[in-house]
Design a protein around this motif. Sequence first.
Motif: not given
Length: 156
Positions: A3-5, A7-13, A15-24, A87-91
């Motif tokens: 999952x950490x490999x 990338x996803x895109x928030x509704x505002x355009x 993009x980020x890697x799901x690696x940001x949530x490693x450990x969560x 308030x949680x992230x929407x994509x």
Amino acid sequence: MTIYDIDVTLENGESYSLEKYKGHPLVIVNTATKCGLSGQFDELQKLYDTYHEQGLEVLGFPSDQFKQELSNGADAAEACRLSYGVTFPMHELVKLNGSEAHPLFQLLTSETKGVLGSKVKWNFTKFLVDGEGHVVKRFAPTASPTQMKEDIEKLL
């Protein structure tokens, strides 16, 4: 691939890697604001409010694959915020099934089977992912998010 490999895109355009949530631990849910199950936004938000400080992330991924969503992710996210106080992230809007399915949902569905095998059956299919990136459990669209509490607490 994990999952950490992905990338996803928030509704505002953005993009980020799901690696940001490693450990969560993560609750990943495909959403639709015009779906009869949209009342689950309230329950998802309550999970987020209750467990976020302990590390839980809830990630919403709108999809129009079942013809029950607005035309784009930004409009869907705004409707979630205004109508349900999300308030949680929407994509951005994603495809869930078929050859054009987003890589995240390809991975989630390949690791957990539902009533229709690996396909996402309907809006508000929920996936619980541990802090190591493993898909722990799949919850049916009709399963209340509150039914996830015990499983979430085991991961915190």
